[in-house]
Design a protein around this motif. Structure first.
Motif: not given
Length: 312
Positions: A232-261
């Motif tokens: 399906t292409r069903t979309r919902g509003i994500p909540f929980g860890y990371g999503f409290t402050y951001l729409s795309s916390p996955n991109y934020f965390f990936e950026t953090v991982a590369w900044v560490v390197i």
């Protein structure tokens, strides 16, 4: 049953010279059903190559919409335009090819230094950490592609695989590997010996931060997967860890991982790849944030940002 007219939005491909054509379908038929009917008339015109839109409008129609929803009950003219998107390839295949590049390139440069640098390299602890980080990151991405991600669009233009792969194969693959595994970063180099880059406490701290970012990124991907039922292409509003402050916390965390390197190594190649990737992810995040707000309106949390907490 209703009659639909299907015309071509541009010059029709050679295998669909019969356009425009008339199709009979039920009012509750979906846009996907109409694409299948077009393929039945023109077998080489695969559904993945088709983009349907209302005549005179540019936006493509969602495959799950019914014809009744597209035109309304009182429509006197029911005409759709079809555009040939050209040869397609699945997004899943594209991702697998993209991430496979660094998984091949890094071992070749790490384990065969004489071939690349004309001499053997006694790898430092820093190089060993980075090598492990890169391989684990891209193995994780491959596994997520196979078992976690659900794609709203099944395919993309075939030629895009070369553009998309170049980013990973050249920047995070060849450039990063060649720079970080060279003699400058070796165990006997002045750049490493008696510096923080050879301090085990520093390296372990970086490893902890990197693991935190990677596991957080995985957690957000699992949250997004749970929102979309299979097929399906069903979309919902994500909540929980990371999503409290951001729409795309996955991109934020990936950026953090590369900044560490980047901080660990000080590598110019690492910074170039990370900046390019961060800018691209920021653009995706802003677009997704805008789409969330448009789709869910007042129901979408007002305090969220796109990719950087409280900032962007």
């Amino acid at each position: 049953m209703i009659t639909l007219t299907i015309s071509s939005a541009s010059k029709p491909p050679s295998f669909a010279r019969g356009l425009p054509l008339s199709l009979e379908c039920a009012e509750d038929s979906t846009v996907a059903d109409v694409k299948a009917l077009i393929t039945a008339r023109f077998p080489k015109f695969h559904v993945s190559r088709q983009r349907l839109n209302l005549k005179g409008e540019r936006g493509s129609l969602n495959d799950e919409k019914t014809i009744g929803e597209v035109f309304g009950a009182d429509a006197k003219v029911r005409e759709l335009q079809v555009k040939d998107l050209g040869p397609q390839i699945s997004w899943r295949t594209v991702f697998l090819v993209e991430y496979a590049g660094p998984l091949v390139i890094h071992p070749l440069i790490y384990h065969l230094p004489r071939l690349w640098y004309g001499q053997d390299v006694q790898h430092s602890a820093l190089q060993k950490y980075v090598y492990a980080f890169v391989l684990l990151h891209f193995v994780k991405r491959e596994l997520e592609t196979i078992f976690v991600h659900r794609f709203s669009h099944g395919t993309m233009p075939l030629l895009n695989i070369f553009k998309n792969s170049a980013h990973y194969h050249l920047l995070s693959g060849l450039a990063l590997a060649y720079d970080v595994y060279r003699p400058k970063f070796s165990a006997t180099s002045p750049y490493i010996v008696n510096t923080i880059r050879n301090d085990q406490n520093f390296l372990r701290l970086c490893a902890g931060l990197w693991a935190f970012a990677e596991l957080s990124n995985l957690h957000t991907h699992l949250t997004l997967r749970a929102l979309r039922p299979a097929n399906t292409r069903t979309r919902g509003i994500p909540f929980g860890y990371g999503f409290t402050y951001l729409s795309s916390p996955n991109y934020f965390f990936e950026t953090v991982a590369w900044v560490v390197i980047c901080v660990m190594t000080g590598s110019v190649a690492a910074w170039v790849f990370t900046v390019v990737a961060a800018v691209q992810m920021a653009l995706w995040a802003l677009k997704k944030h805008k789409n969330y707000k448009r789709e869910f309106g007042k129901a979408y949390p007002r305090g969220r940002r796109a990719i950087l907490p409280f900032i962007l």
